[in-house]
Design a protein around this motif. Sequence first.
Motif, PDB file in Angstrom:
ATOM      1  N   SER A  97      30.564  41.856  33.306  1.00 30.40           N
ATOM      2  CA  SER A  97      30.822  42.879  34.316  1.00 30.40           C
ATOM      3  C   SER A  97      29.812  44.019  34.270  1.00 30.40           C
ATOM      4  O   SER A  97      29.243  44.325  33.221  1.00 30.40           O
ATOM      5  CB  SER A  97      32.225  43.448  34.103  1.00 30.40           C
ATOM      6  OG  SER A  97      33.163  42.402  34.180  1.00 30.40           O
TER       7      SER A  97
ATOM      8  N   GLY B  53      42.551  38.056  30.510  1.00 35.08           N
ATOM      9  CA  GLY B  53      42.518  39.405  29.956  1.00 35.08           C
ATOM     10  C   GLY B  53      43.584  40.211  30.655  1.00 35.08           C
ATOM     11  O   GLY B  53      44.772  40.070  30.387  1.00 35.08           O
TER      12      GLY B  53
ATOM     13  N   SER C  73      37.258  49.035  37.844  1.00 33.05           N
ATOM     14  CA  SER C  73      38.592  48.635  37.391  1.00 33.05           C
ATOM     15  C   SER C  73      38.837  49.011  35.933  1.00 33.05           C
ATOM     16  O   SER C  73      39.764  48.504  35.306  1.00 33.05           O
ATOM     17  CB  SER C  73      38.724  47.120  37.540  1.00 33.05           C
ATOM     18  OG  SER C  73      37.628  46.478  36.908  1.00 33.05           O
TER      19      SER C  73
ATOM     20  N   PRO D 254      42.058  31.177  29.952  1.00 33.19           N
ATOM     21  CA  PRO D 254      42.119  32.448  29.236  1.00 33.19           C
ATOM     22  C   PRO D 254      42.333  33.588  30.228  1.00 33.19           C
ATOM     23  O   PRO D 254      41.901  33.502  31.379  1.00 33.19           O
ATOM     24  CB  PRO D 254      40.745  32.577  28.581  1.00 33.19           C
ATOM     25  CG  PRO D 254      40.069  31.258  28.750  1.00 33.19           C
ATOM     26  CD  PRO D 254      40.700  30.593  29.910  1.00 33.19           C
TER      27      PRO D 254
ATOM     28  N   GLY E 198      43.740  40.214  34.152  1.00 39.65           N
ATOM     29  CA  GLY E 198      44.000  39.628  35.468  1.00 39.65           C
ATOM     30  C   GLY E 198      43.474  40.432  36.633  1.00 39.65           C
ATOM     31  O   GLY E 198      44.041  40.405  37.714  1.00 39.65           O
ATOM     32  N   THR E 199      42.354  41.164  36.440  1.00 37.64           N
ATOM     33  CA  THR E 199      41.780  41.922  37.561  1.00 37.64           C
ATOM     34  C   THR E 199      40.593  41.205  38.206  1.00 37.64           C
ATOM     35  O   THR E 199      39.904  41.789  39.045  1.00 37.64           O
ATOM     36  CB  THR E 199      41.308  43.331  37.128  1.00 37.64           C
ATOM     37  OG1 THR E 199      40.193  43.185  36.234  1.00 37.64           O
ATOM     38  CG2 THR E 199      42.415  44.108  36.451  1.00 37.64           C
TER      39      THR E 199
HETATM   40  C1  LIG Z   1      39.758  47.402  42.144  1.00 36.65           C
HETATM   41  C2  LIG Z   1      38.807  46.549  41.367  1.00 36.65           C
HETATM   42  C3  LIG Z   1      37.541  47.045  41.103  1.00 36.65           C
HETATM   43  C4  LIG Z   1      36.637  46.277  40.373  1.00 36.65           C
HETATM   44  N1  LIG Z   1      35.408  46.799  40.101  1.00 36.65           N
HETATM   45  C5  LIG Z   1      34.527  46.091  39.388  1.00 36.65           C
HETATM   46  C6  LIG Z   1      33.225  46.625  39.078  1.00 36.65           C
HETATM   47  O1  LIG Z   1      32.895  47.758  39.417  1.00 36.65           O
HETATM   48  N2  LIG Z   1      32.363  45.848  38.378  1.00 36.65           N
HETATM   49  C7  LIG Z   1      32.708  44.603  37.968  1.00 36.65           C
HETATM   50  O2  LIG Z   1      31.878  43.946  37.340  1.00 36.65           O
HETATM   51  N3  LIG Z   1      33.918  44.070  38.224  1.00 36.65           N
HETATM   52  C8  LIG Z   1      34.829  44.769  38.930  1.00 36.65           C
HETATM   53  N4  LIG Z   1      36.059  44.227  39.206  1.00 36.65           N
HETATM   54  C9  LIG Z   1      36.381  42.842  38.775  1.00 36.65           C
HETATM   55  C10 LIG Z   1      37.132  42.706  37.432  1.00 36.65           C
HETATM   56  O3  LIG Z   1      37.777  43.907  37.095  1.00 36.65           O
HETATM   57  C11 LIG Z   1      36.193  42.282  36.325  1.00 36.65           C
HETATM   58  O4  LIG Z   1      35.740  40.973  36.567  1.00 36.65           O
HETATM   59  C12 LIG Z   1      36.851  42.344  34.928  1.00 36.65           C
HETATM   60  O5  LIG Z   1      35.880  42.153  33.923  1.00 36.65           O
HETATM   61  C13 LIG Z   1      37.960  41.330  34.708  1.00 36.65           C
HETATM   62  O6  LIG Z   1      38.600  41.652  33.485  1.00 36.65           O
HETATM   63  P1  LIG Z   1      40.073  41.160  33.165  1.00 36.65           P
HETATM   64  O7  LIG Z   1      40.365  41.530  31.780  1.00 36.65           O
HETATM   65  O8  LIG Z   1      41.003  41.650  34.194  1.00 36.65           O
HETATM   66  O9  LIG Z   1      39.864  39.604  33.255  1.00 36.65           O
HETATM   67  P2  LIG Z   1      40.781  38.480  33.916  1.00 36.65           P
HETATM   68  O10 LIG Z   1      40.896  38.727  35.370  1.00 36.65           O
HETATM   69  O11 LIG Z   1      42.005  38.321  33.141  1.00 36.65           O
HETATM   70  O12 LIG Z   1      39.855  37.220  33.674  1.00 36.65           O
HETATM   71  C14 LIG Z   1      38.556  37.152  34.181  1.00 36.65           C
HETATM   72  C15 LIG Z   1      37.850  35.935  33.628  1.00 36.65           C
HETATM   73  O13 LIG Z   1      37.696  36.071  32.234  1.00 36.65           O
HETATM   74  C16 LIG Z   1      38.208  34.942  31.541  1.00 36.65           C
HETATM   75  N5  LIG Z   1      38.746  35.435  30.268  1.00 36.65           N
HETATM   76  C17 LIG Z   1      39.721  36.353  30.117  1.00 36.65           C
HETATM   77  N6  LIG Z   1      39.964  36.565  28.820  1.00 36.65           N
HETATM   78  C18 LIG Z   1      39.120  35.776  28.125  1.00 36.65           C
HETATM   79  C19 LIG Z   1      38.896  35.557  26.745  1.00 36.65           C
HETATM   80  N7  LIG Z   1      39.599  36.172  25.804  1.00 36.65           N
HETATM   81  N8  LIG Z   1      37.951  34.664  26.382  1.00 36.65           N
HETATM   82  C20 LIG Z   1      37.234  34.023  27.314  1.00 36.65           C
HETATM   83  N9  LIG Z   1      37.414  34.189  28.632  1.00 36.65           N
HETATM   84  C21 LIG Z   1      38.337  35.064  29.042  1.00 36.65           C
HETATM   85  C22 LIG Z   1      39.253  34.401  32.480  1.00 36.65           C
HETATM   86  O14 LIG Z   1      39.497  33.041  32.242  1.00 36.65           O
HETATM   87  C23 LIG Z   1      38.608  34.642  33.825  1.00 36.65           C
HETATM   88  O15 LIG Z   1      37.707  33.626  34.124  1.00 36.65           O
HETATM   89  C24 LIG Z   1      37.007  44.980  39.936  1.00 36.65           C
HETATM   90  C25 LIG Z   1      38.280  44.491  40.189  1.00 36.65           C
HETATM   91  C26 LIG Z   1      39.181  45.266  40.896  1.00 36.65           C
HETATM   92  C27 LIG Z   1      40.553  44.697  41.145  1.00 36.65           C
END
Ligand SMILES: Cc1cc2nc3c(=O)[nH]c(=O)nc-3n(C[C@H](O)[C@H](O)[C@H](O)COP(=O)(O)OP(=O)(O)OC[C@H]3O[C@@H](n4cnc5c(N)ncnc54)[C@H](O)[C@@H]3O)c2cc1C
Lengths: 383, 493
Positions: free
Chosen positions: B160, B82, B146, B80, B84-85
């Motif tokens: 998060s 979202g 993010s 899965p 990709g961060t």
């Molecule tokens: C510059 C930067 C700063 C950041 N700061 C923080 C911060 O302050 N605090 C923090 O906690 N994190 C932070 N992060 C990390 C990241 O942003 C978080 O982990 C965020 O929640 C990931 O969300 P996403 O939608 O990009 O998920 P993705 O990267 O797409 O996926 C993350 C995980 O979720 C799973 N997933 C995605 N969609 C689903 C779904 N529909 N159902 C079930 N599982 C799913 C994926 O398989 C994967 O394991 C940061 C990242 C960056 C690049």
Amino acid sequence: MYEPRDEDAVASVIRDAANASKSLSIQGGASRRGLGHDVAGAPVSLTGLSGITLYEPGALTLVVRAGTPLKEIKAALAEEGQMLPFEPPCWAAILGNGAHAESTIGGVVATNASGPRRIHSGACRDSLIGVRFVDGAGRILKNGGRVMKNVTGYDLVKLMCGTHGTLGVLTEVSFKLLPKPESQATVSLTGLDNQQAVAAMSAALGSPYNVSGAAHVPSASDGQSRTCLRLEGLAQSVSYRAAELMRQLDPFGSPQLDTDVDAVSREWQSMGAADALATESGRDIWRISVKPTDGPRVAAALEGATVFFDWGGGLVWAAVDAGTDVRSRLAGIDGHATLFKADTDNRQRLGVFHPEDPAIARYSQRLKQEFDPSNILNRGRMG
Amino acid sequence: MEMPVPSGQIIARKSAILDRFLKVLPAEAVISEPAETRVYECDALSAYRCPPMAAVLPSSTEEVAAILRICHEEGVPVVPRGSGTSLAGGALPTADAVILGVSKLADVLETDYDNRYIRVQTGRTNLSVTGAVEQDDFFYAPDPSSQLACAIAGNIAMNSGGAHCLKYGVTTNNLLGVTMVTMAGEIIELGGAHLDAPGYDWLGVICGSEGQLGVVTEATLRILRKPEGARPVLIGYDSNETAGACVADIIRAGVLPVAIEFMDRPCIEACEAFAHAGYPQVEALLIVEVEGSEAEIQEQLSRIIEIANKHQPAELRESSSEEESALIWKGRKSAFGAMGQISDYICLDGTIPVSALPETLRRIGELSNQYGLKVANVFHAGDGNMHPLILFDANKPGDLEICEALGAEILKLCVEVGGCLSGEHGVGVEKRDLMTAQYTDDDLDIQMQVKDVLDPQWLLNPAKVFPLASSASRREATTRDTAARSDSASAAA
Ligand SMILES: Cc1cc2nc3c(=O)[nH]c(=O)nc-3n(C[C@H](O)[C@H](O)[C@H](O)COP(=O)(O)OP(=O)(O)OC[C@H]3O[C@@H](n4cnc5c(N)ncnc54)[C@H](O)[C@@H]3O)c2cc1C
């Protein structure tokens, strides 16, 4: 009665029982006896596992053995001006277990018991940050830890909270804490009907004034209804917010202010304990969780019941005639209803816990098999 | 870093599998051209890349269920995604896997101010949840840095956090319900607008399960009324020890700020050079923020300043305007960007007990010397969640490996002093093989048993969270099944 004195002893009691397929009935201080279905099995008391393992006031964290009396914990925290955020309620009286029955912290966690501050600071499960437990195969396990932020692996901490001892026997639990508020006040309104009361509570909870308790007693001691909103924090801040909130609530009547800390804290303790229903002997007591604005609908559907609202209207406590099938009367209202207190027959007939959706019930059953393959831990407690 | 060998049998059936996808999704929602699947080859842990076999972008919960049913029948692993961060490689695919992206599911379904919740599809970004309610003075509290990009889906999967979670909690404390699809394609509802679970707290387990237990398509989130105002104060000290002691004293004093951020010297210098926030040249800098009305802000700040002064700060600067507040935060918020200007870096995410702060920083310094790589520290001090940034040179052969080895040592140190491997970024592939430093085999087994219940074939994001060796027998049982199935299929043909 087994009275293990440490975690290893708990594990060996469970292993022996598993080998002999003998079921066990797990108990702490027995202050919550009668909550859930009766369990046949050799009693295991956890009161031998007692004491604070680690308390770091500067980190707002506490680690404590599961059999520790709640009273002892509250006293230790009070010395440092801190508290458990979720305000564990005392249910001994309403369950008819006598005022002297002492809750252990393990019992609080096993029932996810949370008081009025639940709407502001979360439930027991939200403050719980770590568990150690022994599963039904006798394995000693841990999850979470002693730090506030922890996403290392699955969160079994939340899972274990509220499982009534059916997935494992808790041996140690960790919490994040909050500073005890230096000042508290209750803003109250009288004479509102249920609908108006929930509207007033919604307005207050949707304000920026950090309301940490919102309860409505339709028929208080003077026969009039009483709607209460609690404010907590630093002294000047509380008086500022109280004044603002009273201004905001003016359209609902003439808000009164109570700033006597002892009276305020007694009143909210009494809300958590559901004292408003304590005199309803002989009737069944239900605890119903719905979205707040559905609270008045619940009361209307339960004509003849004595009700009391906490959590801004979202938690309805109801005393009804013994044997009433509350769930069928609430059909069409989302949420869940727990038969909190009733005799064994009615608990058996109506079911204590709200039936889960069939798919989820299937997963829950499989989960129970994974955690307790011989089905020896509090067998049947959750139905 | 190792990933399981992709299944040749699955890849060989690619076109048959795609045909089945095209029966339930429009053509533009099925991506399989190598040039296009590249977009999904990594998340923000970009050192590791592998294009998936295909990516699908469903537009409804029913479409998600249809895709999952097909993958379940075909024995195809699903990852899965979202936005990709993820910094942990949570959304990293394998060559035989299908990426299931929820980015097209971005609607607000319901907003209810009386009951203080919002229901959204999970592809919606974190910031645009607040965006949907801020005109009415409400907000969604968890605020990862993010938040402009990350989706609620990823926030739920990773549980998060954000800078303000000392007061408001992390995702799990603000999540009331989800709609989730299991790997078998079954749609289930957990929680809702009411509080607490009727039976086992499944919602609590789903949150933080890193996409391994189900695909979450909708969420009910708690929203809160915005505070009247907020203001930070900047406090500088000559040593990390003193700054650490000041943090503990503030917490102990009964004032609970919404945020306490900590930066050490290397971080301060980088931020200053990048953002020109006017940070003083000190060893340790704290940003403490409080909220409320003007009078409440004054009351809290005066107590905090009194405590801070007892520790003889080298610098203490109370913001006196919106502009000054923004400037104080600007340096902190640009920390990662600032580091990126200077050097390649990896960002760690362990948590330690606040009391162990000085000792941990000292030992990180020693490890940094030992490995010959610079470490800058920036973290949420109130809750002990550290983000050591290890600087390295991606173009220098072997530097990434040294950097990763140092990272592993620092995370093990976090566990040793009483903390954990991950405070908010999750385990993913990044910390997978370190899990044994924190958990026993039994501790890991009981977690994997939860996955056995919801995804007995281990098809959903299978190579994450648990050390590959620990999950091998479970994952390989599936591979054997798949092989057997395709053998019998070819025999039948
Ligand atoms: C510059 C930067 C700063 C950041 N700061 C923080 C911060 O302050 N605090 C923090 O906690 N994190 C932070 N992060 C990390 C990241 O942003 C978080 O982990 C965020 O929640 C990931 O969300 P996403 O939608 O990009 O998920 P993705 O990267 O797409 O996926 C993350 C995980 O979720 C799973 N997933 C995605 N969609 C689903 C779904 N529909 N159902 C079930 N599982 C799913 C994926 O398989 C994967 O394991 C940061 C990242 C960056 C690049």
